[in-house]
Write an enzyme that holds these catalytic residues in place. Sequence first.
Site, short mmCIF file in Angstrom:
data_model
loop_
_atom_site.label_atom_id
_atom_site.label_comp_id
_atom_site.label_asym_id
_atom_site.label_seq_id
_atom_site.Cartn_x
_atom_site.Cartn_y
_atom_site.Cartn_z
N TYR A 154 28.37 76.61 7.91
CA TYR A 154 29.23 76.96 6.78
C TYR A 154 30.68 76.70 7.18
O TYR A 154 31.38 77.58 7.66
CB TYR A 154 29.01 78.42 6.37
N ASP A 180 11.64 75.31 11.63
CA ASP A 180 10.54 75.02 10.68
C ASP A 180 9.25 75.72 11.13
O ASP A 180 8.55 76.35 10.34
CB ASP A 180 10.35 73.51 10.48
N ASP A 191 20.41 82.66 7.24
CA ASP A 191 20.45 82.90 5.80
C ASP A 191 19.07 82.63 5.19
O ASP A 191 18.51 83.44 4.45
CB ASP A 191 21.51 81.98 5.19
N ASP A 209 15.96 85.52 3.84
CA ASP A 209 15.37 85.56 2.50
C ASP A 209 13.85 85.45 2.59
O ASP A 209 13.10 86.12 1.88
CB ASP A 209 15.88 84.39 1.63
N LYS A 243 16.80 73.79 16.31
CA LYS A 243 16.29 72.55 15.73
C LYS A 243 16.85 71.43 16.61
O LYS A 243 17.34 70.41 16.11
CB LYS A 243 16.75 72.42 14.26
MG MG Z 1 21.06 84.13 1.20
#
Ligand code: MG
Length: 353
Positions: A135, A217, A241, A245, A184
């Site tokens: 980000y 992954d 993030d 979720d 990764k």
């Molecule tokens: Mg989120």
Amino acid sequence: MIRLALIPGDGIGFEVMDSAKRVLDTVSRTYGVSFTTTELDWSCERYHRDGAMMPDDGLDVLAQHDAILLGAVGWPGVPDHVSLWGLLIPIRRAFGQYVNLRPMRIFEGVPAPVRPEVAEGTDFVVVRENSEGEYSQVGGRIGQGPSEVALQESTFSRIGIERIAEYAMTVAESRRGRVHSATKSNGIIHTMTFWDQVVDEVAVRHPAVTVLREHVDAMAARMVMRPTDFDVVVASNLFGDILSDLAAAVCGSIGIAPSANLAPDGPGPSMFEPVHGSAPDIAGRGLANPIGMLWSVALMLEHLQLPEPATDLMTAIEAALKDPRTRTADLGGTASTNDVTAFVTAQLTGVAR
Ligand code: MG
Ligand code: NAI
């Protein structure tokens, strides 16, 4: 006197903030804790009216408080990157909130989308890097038409990786001693190999912690197939993030997921907010699950060194989730936001009596 800044934001942010305020009132009355609150209308609505998500001196205003509680921001008509970069990200970065702590577990009675025998006993925390990584504002666009190119840089600093890894391992030491580091480094060969290297260096200082490295992954698949394998997950801003979720979904609903944006080294204040967004599809109808917000309030109370109301609030949340009559629609129930809030406040008053 504890000073709280409240930012309801947009959509169901209002509804879950209302629930939080009622619970804070109950805590105040039941445990004799005094809060002063400053309610701030920083939102997409404000953006439409004044051209900015928050005023110019917004960060100075927040700095006068011991903690920040936020509902959710984002609304159709204002691009999501405007609401995120105009409010949440400046707050996280200005106050040194480099840890985004997202606990998740299976609660008794909550129907999870994975088979009960797989999900039972799931209890882990995602420690998401909250200040740098993917980000970033570094990048841009060049060219037009078919030759148009977009570039987006990630930033990973040694200090940034070190402090989040250190935090994750310290959390693991107070839990079951196991850290899964999301990487990764097979595909992302510069930043992710650096991440792996620094995490390994920090691990040496924590011999009691088992550190397992896994590609993100494969980790996503493990989270669905064997969620009980996890104790602490440490991940970059983007991976954390997404994984948090997913973790919430595996445990029943994003509506119950809490988060704490912590500033362990200052200057603070820290900020507490549910993981979910403003949910325009259900906003204004009294359907929002307030548990993600109320669990965030419990994290805040703990952070403010109020362990007793924090523990009792968690007990009340567990009781609400156990009974189908106090579960909202996202968990297959019929309860309204108000029903859940009324139950939790009554329970809190009862528990403390
Ligand atoms: Mg989120
Ligand atoms: P969302 O979390 O708002 O909604 C995703 C789905 O989950 C929707 O179907 C919604 O109804 C449901 N849901 C979310 N919270 C719920 C709750 N408490 N109870 C019951 N159901 C719930 O994510 P979405 O749709 O991607 O984003 C909507 C807006 O929220 C966007 O503007 C986005 O930028 C913003 N957003 C803000 C966040 C924040 O303030 N921290 C975080 C995520 C999104």
